[in-house]
Design a protein around this motif. Structure first.
Motif, PDB file in Angstrom:
ATOM      1  N   LEU A 143       1.894   7.102  -6.645  1.00  0.00           N
ATOM      2  CA  LEU A 143       0.897   8.108  -7.049  1.00  0.00           C
ATOM      3  C   LEU A 143       1.333   9.512  -6.636  1.00  0.00           C
TER       4      LEU A 143
ATOM      5  N   PRO B  23      -7.103  10.416  -8.854  1.00  0.00           N
ATOM      6  CA  PRO B  23      -6.535   9.135  -8.394  1.00  0.00           C
ATOM      7  C   PRO B  23      -7.474   7.956  -8.617  1.00  0.00           C
ATOM      8  N   GLY B  24      -8.775   8.256  -8.831  1.00  0.00           N
ATOM      9  CA  GLY B  24      -9.720   7.183  -9.133  1.00  0.00           C
ATOM     10  C   GLY B  24     -10.167   6.437  -7.903  1.00  0.00           C
TER      11      GLY B  24
ATOM     12  N   TRP C 182       2.199   1.998  -3.414  1.00  0.00           N
ATOM     13  CA  TRP C 182       1.186   2.677  -4.243  1.00  0.00           C
ATOM     14  C   TRP C 182       1.147   4.167  -3.907  1.00  0.00           C
TER      15      TRP C 182
ATOM     16  N   MET D 125       0.835  -1.200   0.000  1.00  0.00           N
ATOM     17  CA  MET D 125       0.000   0.000   0.000  1.00  0.00           C
ATOM     18  C   MET D 125       0.872   1.253   0.000  1.00  0.00           C
ATOM     19  N   GLU D 126       1.948   1.207   0.781  1.00  0.00           N
ATOM     20  CA  GLU D 126       2.836   2.370   0.855  1.00  0.00           C
ATOM     21  C   GLU D 126       3.538   2.610  -0.478  1.00  0.00           C
TER      22      GLU D 126
ATOM     23  N   THR E  67      -7.409   4.901 -12.496  1.00  0.00           N
ATOM     24  CA  THR E  67      -6.873   6.240 -12.240  1.00  0.00           C
ATOM     25  C   THR E  67      -6.882   6.997 -13.555  1.00  0.00           C
TER      26      THR E  67
END
Lengths: 426, 114
Positions: free
Chosen positions: B32, B44-45, B28, B25-26, B78
């Motif tokens: 981004l 970012p969607g 990602w 997760m980090e 995204t």
């Protein structure tokens, strides 16, 4: 964000969910917690981490729990004391909400620790369970921490959960002899968890530090609860603080293991040492002298010494004598022998090593032959010392240990002024 | 600048450990953020649920679905600003979904202005 946020939240969710589903549904609780974490991963990876990640996860877990209850409650048997309230739509949502109140989650974490420390399980299995259930380690990660096969660890954990399932349920935090007795088991499990990190076989130093941190975090939960914050708990916490304070000094800049004597003591964490002193004082508030008190006192003496030579070795020998009276073990005798060598010279140390009882229990412990090696080296017997280190090398459990013993062997063959000192690891 | 839709498929098994999920997760977040500071993130969607409905044909029949294997389902999207398709593809190469056998499908949006 905290590095172990997901793991810690996993422990909180599993505990609260186990309170609802019952200990016999521990696997279900773990599955639901995992689903909540996967959902957090999916959403947060694109939308960012919310302001209060913990509350976000709790809200998701609550909804998932309600889904499970509504879909399966007729087929599931739940926590016996909540069963009736969870079976009817009238009360199910409010009961689930209540279990996820922060105060209740805190108690559930403690109750989970007590549940995992069931005496019917071996101590190693208790520690593995704590790692999986409360610290959010996957089976693979637990296996890594113990350097064992994943499949074998999986089997052990599944069997352990089956044992818990047939137990008397989720441990109740009620004052009384049952709590006192089980608390000793919890303390022991946390002590072993810490030691697994501190002295254990796991190779990656990141894992080691993680295990120590987890043991300290769970011990701080014991310190925070009126029923579990006993002098013994304080002593255990003091011991962890003193030892953890020395972790940053245990490896050099290249990541190689260093002996206590060669450590850069300025790297030791003085805030943790101060915390250890405070806890040690707090632990002296009762009549009890546990092995944690004595071990904390030993660690305290090391922490206060400005150099290895300035250490009060006579105090340390006396404390090891006290520890031998409380909990005799060959490893303690080994450490005592090393302290004697510091105090009275290598000859006396070797005599003490030769006098260790049940020495066969140290057969696989690389630091046993290494202790002989260090002492022979110090009395100038380089060839004999090298043989002992050679034996230690064959027992080494990690690349770091292997390189450490190789360096000691090289040192025997070509002694330099560097690298003298005790065989005891910091 | 043109706009592109990134469609993500697969990328993390249900069985990943808590630590793995957090680390991934980090990654990602970092990816981004890096794109955003360079002005490439239009939106970012959102992630998408794995279930839904499919309505089809003049009979307007409603079915549960789409049923596809998890790795083939679109898991999120995204909106990205990029010079051209090559540039957009280049930007997608840092996407953490790729590390676990996932994919990014890149589709140029057709602009209103001809």
């Amino acid at each position: 964000m905290n590095d172990s946020l997901f793991r810690r939240e996993s422990g909180r969710l599993v505990s609260a969910l186990t309170r609802i589903f019952g200990v016999h549904n521990l696997q279900l609780a773990e599955d639901v917690a995992q689903e909540a974490l996967v959902r957090a991963f999916e959403v947060w990876k694109l939308r960012g981490v919310p302001e209060n990640p913990s509350a976000w996860l709790v809200a998701v877990a609550k909804n998932l729990a309600l889904d499970v209850l509504r879909r399966q409650r007729t087929a599931l048997s739940l926590a016996p004391d909540l069963e009736n309230l969870l079976q009817t739509e009238w009360t199910v949502a409010s009961v689930v909400n209540e279990q996820f109140e922060p105060k209740n989650i805190g108690d559930d974490l403690l109750r989970m620790m007590f549940t995992c420390a069931r005496p019917k399980l071996s101590e190693n299995v208790q520690v593995a369970l704590v790692l999986q259930v409360l610290c959010g380690f996957s089976v693979r990660e637990v296996a890594q921490a113990f350097l064992s096969e994943e499949a074998a660890m999986e089997k052990k954990l599944v069997r352990a959960k089956a044992t818990l399932a047939e137990s008397d349920g989720f441990f109740e935090l009620l004052q009384g002899p049952a709590l006192v007795k089980r608390l000793a088991g919890v303390q022991r499990a946390l002590y072993l968890l810490f030691n697994e990190g501190y002295h254990g076989a796991s190779t990656a130093s990141a894992v080691r530090v993680e295990l120590c941190e987890e043991a300290m975090r769970l011990t701080s939960l014991l310190l925070a609860h009126p029923l579990t914050t006993t002098p013994r708990t304080s002593a255990l916490a003091a011991l962890m603080c003193f030892n953890a304070a020395r972790l940053p000094g245990r490896v050099d800049d290249a990541g190689e293991l260093l002996q206590l004597a060669d450590q850069d003591r300025s790297k030791w964490n003085s805030a943790l040492i101060a915390e250890g002193e405070r806890l040690l004082e707090q632990s002296a508030s009762g009549p009890e002298l546990s092995e944690y008190h004595v071990e904390a006192a030993i660690a305290g003496v090391h922490s206060r010494a400005k150099t290895a030579n300035a250490t009060q070795w006579n105090q340390i020998v006396a404390l090891y004598d006290a520890l031998m009276a409380l909990r005799p073990s060959p490893v303690i005798e080994l450490n005592r022998a090393v302290a004697i060598a510091q105090h009275e010279g290598p000859g006396a140390g070797i005599a003490a090593l030769n006098a260790i009882e049940n020495r066969e229990r140290l057969d696989a412990y690389p630091f046993f032959p290494a202790a002989y090696g260090e002492l022979e080296l110090r009395r100038g017997q380089h060839e004999i010392a090298a043989e002992h280190f050679q034996r230690a090398l064959t027992l080494a459990r990690s690349p770091e240990e292997r390189r450490f013993f190789e360096r000691r062997i090289a040192h025997c063959k070509n002694p330099s002024p560097m690298g003298r000192g005790s065989a005891k690891r910091g | 600048m043109s706009e592109f839709l990134f469609l993500y498929r697969g990328g993390m098994p249900m069985t990943a450990s808590a630590a793995d999920l957090q680390a991934q997760m980090e990654k990602w977040g970092a990816w981004l953020k890096e794109l955003a500071t360079r002005g490439h993130v239009k939106d970012p969607g959102h992630p998408l649920e794995k279930f839904g409905r499919v309505v089809q044909g003049s009979s307007k029949t409603v079915n549960d679905g789409p049923y596809a294997e998890a790795k083939d389902l679109v898991g999120g999207y995204t909106l990205i600003n990029a010079k051209d398709l090559d540039h957009a593809a280049e930007l997608s190469r840092g996407c953490p979904v790729l590390a676990f056998g996932g994919s990014v499908e890149i589709r140029p949006l057709i602009a209103m202005k001809p």
